[in-house]
Design an enzyme around this catalytic site. Structure first.
Site, PDB file in Angstrom:
ATOM      1  CE  LYS A   1      -4.544 -17.664   4.144  1.00  0.00           C
ATOM      2  NZ  LYS A   1      -4.167 -18.886   4.886  1.00  0.00           N
TER       3      LYS A   1
ATOM      4  CD  GLN B   1      -4.735 -19.743   8.388  1.00  0.00           C
ATOM      5  OE1 GLN B   1      -5.144 -19.808   7.235  1.00  0.00           O
ATOM      6  NE2 GLN B   1      -3.572 -19.200   8.691  1.00  0.00           N
TER       7      GLN B   1
ATOM      8  CG  ASP C   1      -2.754 -23.948   2.589  1.00  0.00           C
ATOM      9  OD1 ASP C   1      -2.445 -22.787   2.297  1.00  0.00           O
ATOM     10  OD2 ASP C   1      -3.463 -24.257   3.574  1.00  0.00           O
TER      11      ASP C   1
HETATM   12  N1  GUN Z   1      -0.732 -20.718   8.839  1.00  0.00           N
HETATM   13  C1  GUN Z   1       0.263 -19.848   8.514  1.00  0.00           C
HETATM   14  N2  GUN Z   1       0.402 -19.772   7.180  1.00  0.00           N
HETATM   15  C2  GUN Z   1      -0.515 -20.606   6.647  1.00  0.00           C
HETATM   16  C3  GUN Z   1      -0.861 -20.951   5.318  1.00  0.00           C
HETATM   17  O1  GUN Z   1      -0.279 -20.484   4.319  1.00  0.00           O
HETATM   18  N3  GUN Z   1      -1.891 -21.846   5.183  1.00  0.00           N
HETATM   19  C4  GUN Z   1      -2.520 -22.402   6.247  1.00  0.00           C
HETATM   20  N4  GUN Z   1      -3.495 -23.281   6.014  1.00  0.00           N
HETATM   21  N5  GUN Z   1      -2.212 -22.102   7.497  1.00  0.00           N
HETATM   22  C5  GUN Z   1      -1.215 -21.207   7.693  1.00  0.00           C
END
Ligand code: GUN
Length: 292
Positions: free
Chosen positions: A52, A96, A119
């Site tokens: 990311k 996350q 998100d």
């Molecule tokens: N854990 C797995 N996929 C995601 C996501 O798209 N965003 C976040 N914040 N955590 C995750």
């Protein structure tokens, strides 16, 4: 059979975003700023967050990574969220997941200001998405929709079977595939307790597999000419790899692919599009596209 190249498409879209950011900055606007909060050292989460941050660079965004050890308390993490909510320089942020067991994930998600919830996990965004209002849409479903659109795959009136009912993928995917403005499809959601899962799959024009069970979808479950989207990314031990594991999708690719009109590989299918959609949401946050 046509392979859907999510990696190439994500690269192209990130270049489009970078171009737009360049214009924004040239016109005196602000560089979008994404913050990622990472708790602990889970291998998968480390990789996702690293990717990311890299994607932010590729898009010309500012990015900040905030790391905490996994003994951080819920109160401390809530204080971090509060600070980010109030920070005028931060356009969007993510915490996350998964979080350590002693922290209530839902409490954290609900503490995030929905204006910065890139998100798309906050109940305000989930609710608005489900009734078709402008909002941040969860990155994986948004990435899949983009793939379907850009590959000109017809979804209107088609039978779409979604495997899995998670809050992050299965549920929002079902909502979006059923909505007139997006999928306009006839949607069936199957899960671990669905008695007719195989039969439903055999009838499907489009299968979206998001159950996290490696090689679950086999050739006998797929009709000729179906479109198969594989969201699975389970780490399975593999001694031939330097890392000691490989990413395995939910679809038994080798036997399913020959029957498909389109199929996504793992890796290189949905995964890169998820990150790309997070970038799209961050750009939208910077532009105050959904909320003034
Ligand atoms: N854990 C797995 N996929 C995601 C996501 O798209 N965003 C976040 N914040 N955590 C995750």
């Amino acid at each position: 059979m046509k392979l859907i190249d999510g990696k190439a498409m994500a690269t192209a879209i990130k270049a489009e975003i970078a171009e737009e950011v360049k214009q924004i900055v040239a016109n005196g606007g602000k560089q979008p700023h994404l913050v990622a909060v990472l708790v602990g050292h889970d291998g998968g989460s480390e990789t996702y967050v690293k990717n990311k941050v890299l994607a932010c660079e590729q898009c010309g965004f500012k990015s900040t990574l905030i790391r905490y050890e996994d003994n951080i308390t819920e109160v401390e993490l809530l204080a971090c969220v509060d600070k980010l909510n109030k920070d005028g320089d931060v356009d969007g942020f993510i915490v996350q997941l998964p979080l350590p067991k002693h922290i209530d994930e839902q409490k954290i998600v609900e503490a995030i200001d929905y204006h910065k919830d890139v998100d798309g996990f906050h109940p305000v965004n989930v609710g608005r998405m489900s009734i078709g209002l402008p909002c941040f849409i969860s990155a994986t479903p948004l990435g899949i929709l983009t793939l379907l659109q850009r590959y000109h795959i017809e979804t209107s009136g088609k039978k779409c079977v979604i495997l899995g009912r998670s809050n992050i993928v299965g549920k929002p995917m079902a909502q979006l595939m059923m909505q007139k403005h997006y999928g306009d499809a006839t949607v069936t959601v199957c899960h671990s307790h669905s008695a007719t899962l195989k039969e439903e799959c055999r009838e499907a024009d489009i299968i979206i597999a998001a159950i996290g069970r490696p090689d679950f979808v086999t050739a006998d479950m797929v009709k000729d000419g179906a479109v198969v989207i594989d969201v699975g990314t389970t780490r399975v031990p593999d001694a031939t790899r330097k890392s000691g594991f490989r990413l395995n999708g939910d679809v038994k690719f080798d036997e399913v692919a020959p029957k498909c009109s389109f199929i996504t590989p793992v890796p290189g299918g949905v995964g890169p599009m998820t990150i790309c959609s997070l970038m799209k949401n961050t750009l939208a946050a910077g532009k105050k596209e959904f909320y003034k």
